[in-house]
Design an enzyme around this catalytic site. Structure first.
Site, mmCIF file in Angstrom:
data_model
loop_
_atom_site.group_PDB
_atom_site.id
_atom_site.type_symbol
_atom_site.label_atom_id
_atom_site.label_comp_id
_atom_site.label_asym_id
_atom_site.label_seq_id
_atom_site.Cartn_x
_atom_site.Cartn_y
_atom_site.Cartn_z
ATOM 1 N N GLU A 16 -1.546 -2.963 -3.594
ATOM 2 C CA GLU A 16 -1.551 -2.968 -2.121
ATOM 3 C C GLU A 16 -2.889 -2.414 -1.627
ATOM 4 O OE1 GLU A 16 2.870 -2.756 -0.550
ATOM 5 O OE2 GLU A 16 2.170 -0.758 -1.105
ATOM 6 N N CYS A 42 7.841 -0.634 6.400
ATOM 7 C CA CYS A 42 6.856 0.249 7.022
ATOM 8 C C CYS A 42 6.151 -0.399 8.213
ATOM 9 C CB CYS A 42 5.822 0.693 5.994
ATOM 10 S SG CYS A 42 5.114 -0.657 5.040
#
Lengths: 649, 649
Positions: free
Chosen positions: A321, A405
């Site tokens: 990520e 998120c």
């Protein structure tokens, strides 16, 4: 009477930097056609949608009903951060738009969180309900301090919005426990969070409470990070595990591979890096720490020079990520997490306060209008986690994610957007972002109301007006965006000369009632070219107009995009279409499209392919994937460059 | 006295096709600088290297020492096919180059295989040593009949090379068992092999023995394939499993999704498809079956028009080792298994015998000189399984593979290369491939010796000479390759006119002693352009000279390849470098390379990049990865096409 300064010495920091401070988001009322409706949608659709998703998921109940020892931790181990970010976003909304139903939901959510608090102040969903014995055992992987950070941010926002101390007091107790647990003293844990976030949250808590211990704890977390012996090694060994087995391979993943001050490059998980360096920027400002400031600037420059998508997206790889190698910016597989672009806005705004350099505001704007805004649908109820720059039509926004998120993160950023337009010094106002709005700012004890009159971001004319019954002496710094190739300033229809300090034109004068200063930014449709080292983009160009990066969609252009080539000297006409995608300016250009008709059964041949002219229509990148699915791409082939006038023999 | 025919009616099949027959590989002695040394290396280095690898792996011993019930099957379930292919390759070598040591190894390997044969004729390593109860239980996945096929091919080659019947007799017993087991009758299994191979092997066994039952069994396997109810469904259900759980998803994987005659497209696992349609071509010829011939031609055309790499590689995806969608031909991730290109040579040569159409020979040559030959190192001891068209420098040949199908496969193809140059009719010789060699052919009862004098493949002048003490009446058909844009024929230095039938120039006359016919093929360095639908290659070009596709390597060009662009009107100079890579002709051209110097810390800008001239050096694709590792690429960016004279407004 106009006085133009090339640099305003009075506000300058000893380093030569122009320091300024942000203003509360409540100071600004948006009246524009771009943000105002979006913010309305965020309040009316997004906040309820996120709340419903959390309820459906069982954020408030599943721990009782189905959680059990031995179940997988991710994403549940950081589940309450969704709640915290939603409370933070909802609080920003409540601060400007009171809403009893929403307020009740927020109170209920806070009441839920408070039930989790332990007698010693500890407050965490997973580690009280499922694995209490694991408290503080694995900071590297388990997001415990990350969750604490979001809880603190929620508490500060809620307190500032409502004046209620209930959550603030609770998180202070929790923060005090953390402060007692972590630190340099014997008997304290010399640790820090695997996922940064608490550091910047503690800075907010410090500012909200005035309690210096929170500043000191944030400072400790930052200074301790990456010191030898590495805490994550010790912690792993203490669990009887081998640090060499770390799944992510290197502590670059969480930026703890070396002391923060010694870091030279942007590495690892992108969101973690953004949150870390946001806190470092906060500390640089608060502690007047040149070393922290230099570290931030160096790493921010590395990011922008080598690892940033043109959309303001960042973190190319799904694997970590995060970041990979310089110039490794693939398009289809771009991870470019929405949260990372949000973090870049946060970090850049902090750097902007350390020094009013247009590059920080440019990047903030670039991320905001492209890689952040693409993360949420026009109707406010579905979201991109990943923001690729090219798609075959299979990448779509989702109403929710297992790891959710991004939705509350984009909500909390946009619902506090009012704090990103201006910063102030004792004497001056700095204008970073442009939008039709009214802002009331307290400046050196005076309350000043400023109006922006503009159709920005679709048009670059911005008229600034100080609302006042009497003359006001005030310096106004106007950002001339880096993308703008021609900018003018007029006062009462008369052009005034200006010089810029780091991309800001400063006009310092006594403003008479009714007077206005107008900034004219040219923002035609125009090409942008990539650094030739970006492998996938060599020989290509993107389209831009003002803050927007454009893209093609099949919905407008039913042809194979890889067959398109933009010829030398192509022009890009801009048309505002009020009914398209809630109103966007499209760019149109005549390009060439390779022909397949005369190929018959031939797969390779010695004659070049023929091409036919085609008028393409490009839309702003943020607005893609709202219609019939199909191809999308930002970068288009062009024969410019090699055959340009710039070719040197 | 010259007589030029535009079509030679006499050899034509009723369909209008010109049928001809291959000649034994032993008929040709290579005397050239290209193949002769390669074949020497294959005999002296490759055959011993493969033998050693098999011994090290335990091909002859592991079943006793370490194999056990429950161990994983792949690749062991088809291990003896490595041995069979090595015996086949070694037999081709023994037929032209007697070698007592090699002969002894072959005898030993055959003796080993014979120890496996069961009283009923069954002969398989895995299913006698580990899972005898699984015999014929899972034809879809376990390669049982595939192994039988390679065993048969080995036996036929060994018999033809040595006259020894020991292995041939054994495989006849095995084939008879298979023939008794499989077939249309009640009590027989109505099945066929998941991995095709036995079908073409049975055709060879039929030709070697004259026993029609082998032809009929091959025919049965082909006709039964894909008939409803699907055998693989029934077989899977009989094992108590669900056909819907098939790992490969669809029976397209093994071309059993529908009856062969009804198949329209090249699909599934590439090697399987090549072996299947090679057998279908054999049957078309043997049975005069127009339907089979049409099926073959249709699918071959689909392959060549939409799914073939320019290197003759095929099967784009690693996932199914096979085909995906039309024009889906990615470069870096190209699977393009060496065995698939080998299979394409085999299939194309069979089609060429059904009709002398240059397209079949063109593709055969294209695969041979590029996608096949890249599969083996210059020193003959390391191999590519996958043959990408672009690499970042991490893809390298290996001495061996867990699944080692490619090394012995390339050995058996190249060691029988002598059978691919010519085919014959009763009266004529057809010349398909060019090389300095001497060939002795029996034609209508006459023995004819033909010499080719040429520096092919580096130069396109080929002088053909019939060696004879007296005049010989003979038609000679010369292939004018599709890549050749200018070809001439001369007889005794005098240009003679010619017409072509499907790309073959036929000269029928009485050849006097010492007379020779010379074909002059222009083969400059030149660009090739891809069909615009090939996504990754749009706006690009490759370089070709004669049969060779070229590539760039960092060893010759220490610059980033994606920054290269070939300008309009670029020329490609050809230079033969005798010491480079065992002697290759390189292509040199002045291209443009994007500059990074003036970018400083800028990642995107509004000016196109500058470019500088650079003289690149390209080498034949087959020769890559023999020096310092670095980038390799076949397709280069070009501004041709869009800005060419062909552009229509």
């Amino acid at each position: 009477m106009t006085h133009v300064l090339s640099s305003s010495q009075r506000q300058e920091h000893p380093s030569g930097a122009l320091r300024s401070s942000s203003v509360p988001h409540t100071a600004t009322i948006f009246q524009d056609a771009f943000w105002a409706p979006r913010l309305h949608t965020l309040r009316e659709r997004t906040l309820p949608a996120i709340y419903q998703q959390m309820r459906q998921d069982g954020h408030f109940t599943a721990f009782r009903e189905s959680w059990h020892a031995g179940m997988r931790r991710i994403p549940y181990v950081f589940w309450e951060s969704d709640i915290s970010k939603w409370i933070e976003a909802a609080s920003y909304s409540l601060a400007t738009h009171p809403n009893p139903d929403l307020a009740a939901q927020v109170d209920e959510a806070i009441a839920f969180l408070l039930t989790l608090q332990q007698p010693d102040g500890y407050l965490n969903l997973w580690f009280t309900q499922v694995e209490p014995e694991q408290r503080w055992i694995n900071l590297r992987d388990y997001h415990e301090l990350y969750c604490a950070g979001h809880l603190i941010e929620a508490a500060v926002a809620h307190f500032q919005a409502t004046g209620k101390r209930i959550l603030l007091d609770a998180v202070c107790r929790y923060a005090d426990l953390i402060n007692a647990t972590f630190g340099p003293e014997e008997g304290q844990r010399h640790g820090y969070s695997g996922h940064e976030e608490i550091e910047l949250a503690l800075m907010k808590l410090f500012h909200a409470t005035g309690e210096e211990r929170y500043l000191r704890l944030s400072h400790y977390f930052i200074e301790e990070r990456g010191r030898r012996p590495l805490y994550f090694d010790l912690e792993t060994q203490a669990r009887g595990e081998n640090p060499a087995d770390y799944e992510m391979g290197t502590y670059e993943y969480n930026q703890s591979h070396r002391p923060v001050r010694e870091q030279r490059e942007i590495v690892g998980h992108a969101v973690r890096a953004m949150y870390l360096f946001s806190a470092v920027a906060d500390l640089a400002r608060e502690l007047q720490d040149e070393g922290f400031q230099e570290t931030c600037e160096r790493i921010w420059r590395h990011l922008c020079a080598k690892r940033l998508y043109i959309t303001g997206g960042l973190g190319a790889s799904k694997g970590n990520e995060g970041f990979t190698a310089d110039y490794d910016l693939p398009n289809t597989s771009a991870y470019a997490e929405t949260c990372a672009a949000i973090g870049l806005v946060m970090w850049s705004q902090r750097l902007l306060q350390l020094d009013a350099d247009h590059r920080y505001a440019d990047v903030m704007e670039q991320a905001l209008y492209n890689g952040v805004l693409s993360g949420i649908s026009l109707d406010g109820t579905s979201f991109f986690y990943e923001n690729p720059l090219e798609s075959n039509g299979t990448h779509h926004r989702q109403p929710w994610f297992t790891c959710a998120c991004c939705p509350p993160n984009i909500a909390r950023l946009l619902l506090s957007l009012g704090s990103y337009l201006y910063t102030v010094t004792e004497t001056d106002i700095l204008v970073h972002l442009y939008a039709q709005c009214t802002t009331t700012i307290t400046l050196g004890g005076r309350q000043i109301t400023m109006h922006q009159h503009t159709a920005y971001p679709w048009d670059g004319t911005v008229r600034l007006e100080i609302e006042s019954d009497e003359p006001v002496a005030l310096g106004i710094h106007l950002r001339i965006p880096g993308w703008c190739q021609q900018a003018r300033l007029t006062l009462a229809d008369e052009e005034i000369p200006y010089e810029t300090r780091k991309g800001y034109a400063c006009v310092r004068r006594t403003w008479r009632p009714g007077e206005s200063l107008t900034l004219h930014l040219e923002m035609p449709g125009e090409p942008v070219y990539p650094h030739p080292a970006i492998r996938e983009n060599a020989g290509m160009m993107a389209l831009r107009s003002g803050p927007f990066i454009y893209c093609l969609e099949s919905a407008d252009n039913p042809i194979p995009f890889h067959q398109i080539s933009v010829p030398n000297g192509a022009t890009f006409e801009k048309h505002f279409l009020p009914t398209l995608l809630n109103g966007v300016a499209v760019l149109r250009s005549t390009v060439q499209v390779l022909e397949t008709e005369d190929w018959s059964e031939t797969l390779y041949r010695n004659r070049p392919p023929l091409a036919q002219p085609y008028t393409l229509t490009a839309i702003p990148y943020y607005a893609w994937d709202q219609r019939t699915p199909g191809e999308m791409r930002v970068w288009l082939r062009t024969s410019e460059g090699e055959t340009s006038n710039h070719f040197r023999l």
